[in-house]
Motif scaffolding. Sequence first.
Motif, PDB file in Angstrom:
ATOM      1  N   PHE A  37       0.851  -1.078  -0.060  1.00 45.15           N
ATOM      2  CA  PHE A  37      -0.097  -0.038  -0.078  1.00 45.15           C
ATOM      3  C   PHE A  37       0.843   1.007   0.160  1.00 45.15           C
ATOM      4  O   PHE A  37       1.813   1.387   0.664  1.00 45.15           O
ATOM      5  CB  PHE A  37      -0.858   0.082   1.201  1.00 45.15           C
ATOM      6  N   ASP A  38       0.393   2.334  -0.666  1.00 42.90           N
ATOM      7  CA  ASP A  38       1.233   3.486  -0.899  1.00 42.90           C
ATOM      8  C   ASP A  38       0.390   4.759  -0.451  1.00 42.90           C
ATOM      9  O   ASP A  38      -0.515   4.937  -1.110  1.00 42.90           O
ATOM     10  CB  ASP A  38       1.617   3.653  -2.374  1.00 42.90           C
ATOM     11  N   ALA A  39       0.872   5.168   0.854  1.00 39.98           N
ATOM     12  CA  ALA A  39      -0.032   6.138   1.362  1.00 39.98           C
ATOM     13  C   ALA A  39       0.657   7.491   1.099  1.00 39.98           C
ATOM     14  O   ALA A  39       0.044   8.729   1.493  1.00 39.98           O
ATOM     15  CB  ALA A  39      -0.009   6.214   2.935  1.00 39.98           C
ATOM     16  N   GLU A  41       0.326  10.189  -1.262  1.00 38.62           N
ATOM     17  CA  GLU A  41      -0.588  10.887  -2.329  1.00 38.62           C
ATOM     18  C   GLU A  41       0.302  11.748  -3.279  1.00 38.62           C
ATOM     19  O   GLU A  41       0.140  11.930  -4.420  1.00 38.62           O
ATOM     20  CB  GLU A  41      -1.811  11.362  -1.976  1.00 38.62           C
ATOM     21  N   SER A  42       1.279  12.332  -2.644  1.00 36.73           N
ATOM     22  CA  SER A  42       2.004  13.410  -3.568  1.00 36.73           C
ATOM     23  C   SER A  42       3.188  13.128  -4.600  1.00 36.73           C
ATOM     24  O   SER A  42       3.128  13.607  -5.559  1.00 36.73           O
ATOM     25  CB  SER A  42       2.371  14.570  -2.538  1.00 36.73           C
ATOM     26  N   HIS A  43       3.694  11.960  -4.061  1.00 32.86           N
ATOM     27  CA  HIS A  43       4.909  11.339  -4.715  1.00 32.86           C
ATOM     28  C   HIS A  43       4.626   9.978  -5.242  1.00 32.86           C
ATOM     29  O   HIS A  43       5.040   9.595  -6.438  1.00 32.86           O
ATOM     30  CB  HIS A  43       6.045  11.406  -3.920  1.00 32.86           C
ATOM     31  N   GLY A  44       3.965   9.133  -4.516  1.00 35.22           N
ATOM     32  CA  GLY A  44       3.556   7.742  -4.948  1.00 35.22           C
ATOM     33  C   GLY A  44       4.885   6.988  -5.195  1.00 35.22           C
ATOM     34  O   GLY A  44       4.999   6.129  -6.300  1.00 35.22           O
ATOM     35  N   THR A  45       6.083   6.991  -4.680  1.00 38.54           N
ATOM     36  CA  THR A  45       7.206   6.448  -4.813  1.00 38.54           C
ATOM     37  C   THR A  45       7.470   5.197  -5.077  1.00 38.54           C
ATOM     38  O   THR A  45       7.743   4.352  -5.951  1.00 38.54           O
ATOM     39  CB  THR A  45       8.280   6.975  -3.920  1.00 38.54           C
ATOM     40  N   PHE A  46       6.834   4.287  -3.978  1.00 41.01           N
ATOM     41  CA  PHE A  46       6.617   3.057  -3.803  1.00 41.01           C
ATOM     42  C   PHE A  46       5.928   2.393  -5.050  1.00 41.01           C
ATOM     43  O   PHE A  46       6.296   1.381  -5.838  1.00 41.01           O
ATOM     44  CB  PHE A  46       5.989   2.562  -2.482  1.00 41.01           C
ATOM     45  N   SER A  47       4.646   2.874  -5.445  1.00 38.71           N
ATOM     46  CA  SER A  47       3.902   2.419  -6.482  1.00 38.71           C
ATOM     47  C   SER A  47       4.677   2.762  -8.064  1.00 38.71           C
ATOM     48  O   SER A  47       4.210   1.882  -8.746  1.00 38.71           O
ATOM     49  CB  SER A  47       2.577   2.889  -6.302  1.00 38.71           C
ATOM     50  N   PRO A  56      -3.341   2.290  -3.714  1.00 39.54           N
ATOM     51  CA  PRO A  56      -3.139   3.479  -3.049  1.00 39.54           C
ATOM     52  C   PRO A  56      -3.867   3.214  -1.752  1.00 39.54           C
ATOM     53  O   PRO A  56      -4.670   2.370  -1.720  1.00 39.54           O
ATOM     54  CB  PRO A  56      -3.926   4.409  -4.121  1.00 39.54           C
ATOM     55  N   LEU A  57      -3.504   3.941  -0.779  1.00 32.67           N
ATOM     56  CA  LEU A  57      -3.851   4.124   0.465  1.00 32.67           C
ATOM     57  C   LEU A  57      -4.131   5.416   0.861  1.00 32.67           C
ATOM     58  O   LEU A  57      -3.528   6.459   0.941  1.00 32.67           O
ATOM     59  CB  LEU A  57      -3.104   3.331   1.470  1.00 32.67           C
ATOM     60  N   HIS A  75      -5.953 -13.149   2.114  1.00 35.76           N
ATOM     61  CA  HIS A  75      -4.638 -13.917   1.787  1.00 35.76           C
ATOM     62  C   HIS A  75      -3.332 -13.640   2.922  1.00 35.76           C
ATOM     63  O   HIS A  75      -2.603 -13.006   3.146  1.00 35.76           O
ATOM     64  CB  HIS A  75      -3.677 -12.505   0.721  1.00 35.76           C
ATOM     65  N   PRO A  76      -3.787 -14.556   3.723  1.00 34.21           N
ATOM     66  CA  PRO A  76      -3.249 -14.723   4.947  1.00 34.21           C
ATOM     67  C   PRO A  76      -1.899 -15.328   4.991  1.00 34.21           C
ATOM     68  O   PRO A  76      -1.008 -15.299   5.862  1.00 34.21           O
ATOM     69  CB  PRO A  76      -3.901 -15.893   5.755  1.00 34.21           C
ATOM     70  N   ASP A  77      -1.676 -15.757   3.689  1.00 31.66           N
ATOM     71  CA  ASP A  77      -0.026 -16.255   3.534  1.00 31.66           C
ATOM     72  C   ASP A  77       0.840 -15.112   3.021  1.00 31.66           C
ATOM     73  O   ASP A  77       1.915 -15.363   2.634  1.00 31.66           O
ATOM     74  CB  ASP A  77      -0.030 -17.386   2.429  1.00 31.66           C
ATOM     75  N   HIS A  78       0.196 -13.794   2.579  1.00 36.20           N
ATOM     76  CA  HIS A  78       1.084 -12.870   2.106  1.00 36.20           C
ATOM     77  C   HIS A  78       1.629 -11.795   3.338  1.00 36.20           C
ATOM     78  O   HIS A  78       0.919 -11.397   4.128  1.00 36.20           O
ATOM     79  CB  HIS A  78       0.099 -11.951   1.221  1.00 36.20           C
ATOM     80  N   ASP A  79       2.856 -11.235   3.043  1.00 39.67           N
ATOM     81  CA  ASP A  79       3.357 -10.227   3.798  1.00 39.67           C
ATOM     82  C   ASP A  79       2.574  -8.858   3.172  1.00 39.67           C
ATOM     83  O   ASP A  79       2.329  -8.778   1.935  1.00 39.67           O
ATOM     84  CB  ASP A  79       4.759  -9.923   3.553  1.00 39.67           C
ATOM     85  N   LEU A  80       2.093  -8.067   4.136  1.00 40.30           N
ATOM     86  CA  LEU A  80       1.863  -6.509   3.639  1.00 40.30           C
ATOM     87  C   LEU A  80       2.796  -5.535   3.838  1.00 40.30           C
ATOM     88  O   LEU A  80       3.262  -5.453   5.060  1.00 40.30           O
ATOM     89  CB  LEU A  80       0.369  -6.378   4.313  1.00 40.30           C
ATOM     90  N   ILE A  81       3.166  -4.722   2.978  1.00 43.43           N
ATOM     91  CA  ILE A  81       3.890  -3.529   3.039  1.00 43.43           C
ATOM     92  C   ILE A  81       3.041  -2.181   3.067  1.00 43.43           C
ATOM     93  O   ILE A  81       2.610  -2.021   2.100  1.00 43.43           O
ATOM     94  CB  ILE A  81       5.066  -3.308   2.193  1.00 43.43           C
ATOM     95  N   ILE A  82       3.148  -1.610   4.258  1.00 45.03           N
ATOM     96  CA  ILE A  82       2.586  -0.244   3.959  1.00 45.03           C
ATOM     97  C   ILE A  82       3.441   0.868   4.111  1.00 45.03           C
ATOM     98  O   ILE A  82       3.982   1.063   5.333  1.00 45.03           O
ATOM     99  CB  ILE A  82       1.268  -0.061   5.088  1.00 45.03           C
ATOM    100  N   ASP A  83       3.515   1.448   3.093  1.00 46.87           N
ATOM    101  CA  ASP A  83       4.406   2.662   2.986  1.00 46.87           C
ATOM    102  C   ASP A  83       3.870   4.031   3.439  1.00 46.87           C
ATOM    103  O   ASP A  83       3.145   4.591   2.514  1.00 46.87           O
ATOM    104  CB  ASP A  83       5.026   2.664   1.392  1.00 46.87           C
TER     105      ASP A  83
END
Length: 235
Positions: A37-39, A41-47, A56-57, A75-83
């Motif tokens: 998730f990319d929080a 909104e101004s740069h969106g570098t991760f996405s 987007p977040l 998706h319980p087997d997935h890691d989640l990355i929240i930037d």
Amino acid sequence: MGRVHFIGGEKGGVGKSLTARVLAQYFIDNATPFMGFDADESHGTFSRFYKDFSAPLRVDDYDSLDNIVTLAETHPDHDLIIDLAAQTASRLGQWLKESDVFGIFTAMGHQVFLWHVMDDGADAMSLLDKTLESYPQQAIQFIVVQNMGRGENFDIFEKSPIFQKAQQRNAYCMTLGKLHPKLVQKVDFNDLSFWAAANNRDLMNTPERQRLRVWLDNTYAQLDHFLKHDSPQDE
């Protein structure tokens, strides 16, 4: 057991998105399923660099934030990355508290990592202190990232009461090495993932590709140290 990684630090320009990107590349190279998730909104570098893995977040929108929990459930087997973007801790913290999100993740069997990315300035230290005070739950694992690309001397921090407080919370402290500025520019201006940059013979010469591989290897070795165990406390 799934893992949820909130990558923050509150201060702008300390390397939060860079940390999210290298974590994403680590998961790709280790065949670990993940979503991001990319929080910002101004740069969106991760996405921009990992668009196939990112959504987007909006931190000011509970419906958007609730999607983190929904994805963890489906998706319980997935890691989640929240930037996380800078200056979002207050709004995020309100959602976490009102929704008992950590309690939800505990019930689901998910481990929560709170990453604090920092430079060597006093404000980054005080923000870490505030974060440690804000999240006293023992189920949370803190990761402190000392970004050498945004600071050259962390001695004051490592001798400080704040560092001792982080150690008392069993925080894992890692160092994100500095990449040569010209190499960083090439990667960023060409919108390359780290894998693509390390293997692009048209844009990168042999020493540049090797420097990037060495940087990744050094970072991966530190990530291995705690992500291939349940938590640093288990060592």
